[in-house]
Motif scaffolding. Sequence first.
Motif, PDB file in Angstrom:
ATOM      1  N   VAL A  37       0.503   1.031  11.348  1.00 25.75           N
ATOM      2  CA  VAL A  37       1.690   0.743  10.538  1.00 25.75           C
ATOM      3  C   VAL A  37       2.719  -0.037  11.347  1.00 25.75           C
ATOM      4  O   VAL A  37       3.397  -0.932  10.832  1.00 25.75           O
ATOM      5  CB  VAL A  37       2.288   2.057   9.994  1.00 25.75           C
ATOM      6  N   VAL A  38       2.830   0.279  12.618  1.00 22.04           N
ATOM      7  CA  VAL A  38       3.793  -0.410  13.479  1.00 22.04           C
ATOM      8  C   VAL A  38       3.285  -1.781  13.903  1.00 22.04           C
ATOM      9  O   VAL A  38       4.041  -2.752  13.958  1.00 22.04           O
ATOM     10  CB  VAL A  38       4.105   0.444  14.727  1.00 22.04           C
ATOM     11  N   ALA A  67       0.657  -5.108   7.329  1.00 19.94           N
ATOM     12  CA  ALA A  67       0.629  -4.156   6.228  1.00 19.94           C
ATOM     13  C   ALA A  67      -0.634  -3.317   6.362  1.00 19.94           C
ATOM     14  O   ALA A  67      -1.662  -3.793   6.845  1.00 19.94           O
ATOM     15  CB  ALA A  67       0.645  -4.873   4.879  1.00 19.94           C
ATOM     16  N   VAL A  68      -0.554  -2.057   5.933  1.00 16.87           N
ATOM     17  CA  VAL A  68      -1.674  -1.132   6.063  1.00 16.87           C
ATOM     18  C   VAL A  68      -1.906  -0.434   4.724  1.00 16.87           C
ATOM     19  O   VAL A  68      -0.971   0.136   4.149  1.00 16.87           O
ATOM     20  CB  VAL A  68      -1.418  -0.070   7.156  1.00 16.87           C
ATOM     21  N   GLY A  92       4.297   5.132   6.507  1.00 21.22           N
ATOM     22  CA  GLY A  92       4.706   3.761   6.229  1.00 21.22           C
ATOM     23  C   GLY A  92       3.630   2.856   5.701  1.00 21.22           C
ATOM     24  O   GLY A  92       3.806   1.639   5.661  1.00 21.22           O
ATOM     25  N   CYS A  93       2.496   3.424   5.272  1.00 19.73           N
ATOM     26  CA  CYS A  93       1.448   2.587   4.703  1.00 19.73           C
ATOM     27  C   CYS A  93       1.930   1.938   3.406  1.00 19.73           C
ATOM     28  O   CYS A  93       2.708   2.515   2.651  1.00 19.73           O
ATOM     29  CB  CYS A  93       0.195   3.419   4.416  1.00 19.73           C
ATOM     30  N   ARG A  94       1.445   0.749   3.140  1.00 16.24           N
ATOM     31  CA  ARG A  94       1.796   0.031   1.929  1.00 16.24           C
ATOM     32  C   ARG A  94       1.250   0.738   0.696  1.00 16.24           C
ATOM     33  O   ARG A  94       1.886   0.777  -0.360  1.00 16.24           O
ATOM     34  CB  ARG A  94       1.239  -1.391   2.006  1.00 16.24           C
ATOM     35  N   SER A  95       0.055   1.308   0.807  1.00 19.79           N
ATOM     36  CA  SER A  95      -0.561   2.042  -0.298  1.00 19.79           C
ATOM     37  C   SER A  95      -1.504   3.074   0.279  1.00 19.79           C
ATOM     38  O   SER A  95      -1.883   3.019   1.459  1.00 19.79           O
ATOM     39  CB  SER A  95      -1.318   1.098  -1.233  1.00 19.79           C
TER      40      SER A  95
END
Length: 361
Positions: free
Chosen positions: A78-79, A83-84, A112-115
């Motif tokens: 995530v960092v 995008a993850v 913080g993953c996108r989905s």
Amino acid sequence: MGTAPGRSGSAAGSSASTRRSARTEDVRRLPETAAVLTVRRAVRDWLAQFGSRVAEPPAVAVALSGGADSLALTAAAVVEAGAVDALVVDHRLQPRSAAVAAEAAARALALGCRSARVLAVEVGRYGGVEAAARRARYAALDAAREGLPVLLGHTLDDQAETVLLGLARGSGGRSIHGMAPFTEPWGRPLLGVRRAVTGQLCAELGLAPHEDPHNAAPEFTRVRLRTEVLPLLEEILGGGVAPALARTAEQLREDAVVLDALAAELLHSASDGQALSTETLATAPAALRKRAIRAWLLAGGAKALTNKHLQAVDELVTAWRGQGGVAVGGGTSGSRLVAGREHGRLTLRLCDDGHRTDDTY
């Protein structure tokens, strides 16, 4: 780094998908501890080497089981990545598996993953539960990744176990190559990171990893390697066994790149488009000849090649005594794929089940 638009799609089995409406920079911050920096550096190095093959900044999917290794990988990705998207496979082999998968997906979003998507699969029984679950898992991940590479949480310790399993098979150097950092679409950034480090990262982030009961079940060979064989080797040999096995795998993979390239040249020289010249093959070193034959058989449709298959076909070149062809797997209903020798040429053709072979495996 910025984020990319959301993705949608379906996967094998049923799936559930959730997305963050926004991601803040606070979510992406991690403490700068030794464990965190080690995992982040591993992911950053992987992206630097292989990330150019995907979008810029690179977007990736992560296979998240909820265990320590995949949680640590997700947090670092995530960092480090643009995008993850988290993909959580529910094998439905244990009570509450759906709840465990849903919790893993929720953690992915919190990190913080996108989905985050839960992929429920049906696990067959062919080849044993362990192998069947692996096939179902990889099929679901491949169907759901939507063109992204999928990062897997395999660590240095997993690599050492894989090398030992390959050594037991005894099918040559290829069997102890271990896992590669990237075999499209599968990425393994943590092959140089110890399992203890991923556990430490989770502890520092306050994450309680899910402990899969299968990871302690002694009926699985890999579990016994992990809990019995490797600790005994470490005790007897004074430590450092797992890193040594991982280094061996890496060196063998580097050697194999060169040997495979030379074998491809030999295959080109021996081929007339359909068959192979036994004279050309016979004059080549065994390591190159067998690699060339293996590549030719696979390209021709051979399935589940074993060392016995390869040895028998090689003997059509080096120990010719008029023997019949060799069934090498593959084929269709009522026929078999057979490698044979005719007029100084190796041939590969479909033959009906009544065709004589001296060596059928």
